[in-house]
Design an enzyme around this catalytic site. Structure first.
Site, short mmCIF file in Angstrom:
data_model
loop_
_atom_site.label_atom_id
_atom_site.label_comp_id
_atom_site.label_asym_id
_atom_site.label_seq_id
_atom_site.Cartn_x
_atom_site.Cartn_y
_atom_site.Cartn_z
CB SER A 50 21.78 36.68 45.22
OG SER A 50 22.97 37.30 45.65
CE1 TYR A 236 41.06 37.67 39.72
CE2 TYR A 236 42.41 35.75 40.14
CZ TYR A 236 41.22 36.41 40.26
OH TYR A 236 40.19 35.84 40.97
P1 NAI Z 1 29.12 38.12 42.39
O1 NAI Z 1 29.48 39.40 43.03
O2 NAI Z 1 28.31 38.14 41.15
O3 NAI Z 1 28.33 37.20 43.48
C1 NAI Z 1 28.78 37.10 44.81
C2 NAI Z 1 27.74 36.44 45.67
O4 NAI Z 1 28.24 36.39 47.00
C3 NAI Z 1 26.38 37.16 45.74
O5 NAI Z 1 25.36 36.20 45.78
C4 NAI Z 1 26.43 37.88 47.10
O6 NAI Z 1 25.16 38.10 47.69
C5 NAI Z 1 27.21 36.84 47.89
N1 NAI Z 1 27.86 37.40 49.08
C6 NAI Z 1 28.85 38.33 49.16
N2 NAI Z 1 29.18 38.54 50.45
C7 NAI Z 1 28.39 37.73 51.20
C8 NAI Z 1 28.26 37.51 52.60
N3 NAI Z 1 29.02 38.10 53.51
N4 NAI Z 1 27.32 36.62 53.00
C9 NAI Z 1 26.51 35.98 52.10
N5 NAI Z 1 26.61 36.14 50.78
C10 NAI Z 1 27.54 37.02 50.33
O7 NAI Z 1 30.50 37.34 42.19
P2 NAI Z 1 31.06 36.33 41.08
O8 NAI Z 1 31.81 37.09 40.07
O9 NAI Z 1 30.03 35.36 40.66
O10 NAI Z 1 32.18 35.57 41.94
C11 NAI Z 1 31.96 34.33 42.59
C12 NAI Z 1 33.27 33.58 42.64
O11 NAI Z 1 33.71 33.32 41.28
C13 NAI Z 1 34.40 34.38 43.32
O12 NAI Z 1 35.18 33.48 44.07
C14 NAI Z 1 35.21 34.88 42.12
O13 NAI Z 1 36.56 35.12 42.45
C15 NAI Z 1 35.07 33.71 41.16
N6 NAI Z 1 35.38 34.01 39.76
C16 NAI Z 1 34.85 35.11 39.12
C17 NAI Z 1 35.21 35.37 37.81
C18 NAI Z 1 34.65 36.57 37.08
O14 NAI Z 1 35.18 36.91 36.01
N7 NAI Z 1 33.62 37.20 37.56
C19 NAI Z 1 36.11 34.49 37.04
C20 NAI Z 1 36.52 33.32 37.79
C21 NAI Z 1 36.19 33.12 39.10
#
Ligand code: NAI
Length: 408
Positions: A50, A236
């Site tokens: 989402s 990090y």
């Molecule tokens: P975000 O916060 O935008 O999205 C997280 C998603 O996980 C959402 O859809 C949320 O509803 C879902 N979620 C969280 N807890 C949940 C639960 N208990 N049950 C079901 N759904 C749940 O996060 P983002 O930034 O897209 O991160 C996703 C991955 O990408 C993570 O592993 C993060 O470490 C990695 N990442 C992020 C970077 C960044 O700069 N934002 C860079 C490189 C990797």
């Protein structure tokens, strides 16, 4: 009522439903005109669908050439007497756009760690995907995971390991640069972070899907990681999150062996640093993001989640005879961020950046604009003065926490 942006520290407390829809449409428009995904998957499960990378992956795979059907799991708040709900709730409107496009999109809203959600997902795979998926994307970002063997919750922490780290964070609420020192994590905190953000739950999802005979021949799975340049390592890569990511990388190798039985593969995919709901939480990372945005935008190499995901699927995961990986078998889509010329200029900016000049030296305007847009604000074609009734929002959405679909 008019829905106004409401930020507490670095957390958005409101979201605009029509702005979230505008954001989805903007991302769809981007992938439609981008290089198209060839030989892509047709039936995709996205755990964490989402917002951020998971949502961008869902949009890219549906509208960017693969014409995929998707099941998206997320944990979001709908409208209630307490407030308008979370941006991710409204981002699940993706379902309507996909349906108009002739594709199936199922939203499973609930806790991905729970057995209930796993059962709902398996049922949805049976009902809508003829029992099998071609790709599983694991994109959860969360601070807690229940320990199913006890009543306890594991809580992740974002802390250095071994030595304290001093640096700045930027409070989006009042645009203030705040210097702080983070003390090192205890061993228990580091272990809990691995439980929450490491590979264990990804592996448990894949095991569940294998046991349910839900993986198709050639099925792939990916999860996202970050490594970053040296300047970010203390908070990090060398900190609690980095330990969890190393665990995730190791899990990808174990899963790769399991998926070999299906002629498929498992990959940890290292992405670029970006403003998302999760990343603005990471203390001391914001100045780096400001400098990175400025340099990459000037060079014309800046990418958001949507550009990252479209490039991942077109140039790495599909349409190639072999998935290109580095020496540690990681897919690298952080190459433009880590380009030496980019990092040289970023370091030079960071050396000069401080509380009084961060808005001029770094791309604070772009950083804040991204954050506002994540929550449905700052879209020029949305009329933010329009009256939106909470009652209407509530009646137009199905707000049961574990509904399989909703719409508004
Ligand atoms: P975000 O916060 O935008 O999205 C997280 C998603 O996980 C959402 O859809 C949320 O509803 C879902 N979620 C969280 N807890 C949940 C639960 N208990 N049950 C079901 N759904 C749940 O996060 P983002 O930034 O897209 O991160 C996703 C991955 O990408 C993570 O592993 C993060 O470490 C990695 N990442 C992020 C970077 C960044 O700069 N934002 C860079 C490189 C990797």
């Amino acid at each position: 009522m008019q829905i106004e942006p409401l930020i507490q520290g670095v957390v958005a407390r409101s979201a605009h439903p029509y702005g979230c829809r505008a954001s989805i449409k903007e991302q769809i428009d981007y992938v439609k005109q981008a290089p198209q995904i060839k030989q892509g998957p047709k039936r995709v499960l996205i755990i964490g669908a989402s917002s951020g990378f998971g949502l961008a992956a869902r949009i890219a795979l549906t509208f960017g050439g693969a014409e995929a059907d998707t099941i998206g799991v997320s944990f979001e708040r709908g409208p209630s007497d307490k407030g308008v709900g979370s941006a991710g709730w409204y981002n699940n409107i993706f379902k309507d756009e996909a349906t108009h496009h002739g594709r199936t999109a199922i939203n499973v809203v609930g806790d991905a760690f729970s057995n209930t959600v796993r059962t709902q997902v398996i049922e949805a795979i049976e009902t809508y995907f003829e029992g099998e998926v071609d790709l599983v994307i694991y994109s959860l970002a969360t601070g807690v995971r229940p320990n199913t063997d006890s009543e306890e919750l594991w809580r992740s922490v974002i802390k250095p390991i071994g030595e304290s780290v001093t640096g700045a964070s930027i409070m989006l609420e009042n645009d203030q640069w705040i210097e702080s020192t983070l003390e090192p994590a205890t061993e228990d905190e580091a272990e809990a972070t691995i439980k929450v953000m490491g590979g264990a739950d990804w592996e448990s999802w894949i095991d569940t899907l294998i046991n349910a005979e839900s993986l198709a021949e050639g099925c792939k799975t990916i999860a996202f990681s970050y490594m970053g340049p040296e300047v970010t390592h203390p908070i990090y890569l060398d900190g609690t999150l980095g330990r969890a990511k190393v665990d995730l990388h190791q899990t990808s190798h174990a899963l790769n062996l399991k998926l070999a039985n299906f002629n498929g593969g498992a990959y940890a995919t290292v992405c670029k640093a970006l403003v998302t709901k999760a990343s603005v939480f990471i203390p001391t990372l914001s100045p780096y993001l400001l400098a990175l945005y400025r340099v990459m935008k000037e060079k014309g190499t800046h990418e958001r989640c949507i550009e990252q995901m479209q490039r991942l699927f077109t140039t790495k995961l599909y349409g190639q005879s072999k998935v290109p990986v580095d020496g540690e078998r990681l897919i690298r889509i952080d190459d433009l961020e880590l380009a030496p010329e980019v990092q040289k200029q970023v370091s030079a900016l960071l050396e000069q950046m401080n509380a009084s000049n961060f808005k001029e030296l770094g791309d604070y305007a772009g950083f804040k604009d991204d954050f506002m847009k994540l929550n449905g604000f700052n879209f020029s074609d949305v009329d933010y003065s329009q009256d939106i009734s909470l009652k209407t929002l509530k009646t137009q959405t199905v707000i049961k926490p574990n509904c399989t679909q909703h719409s508004f």
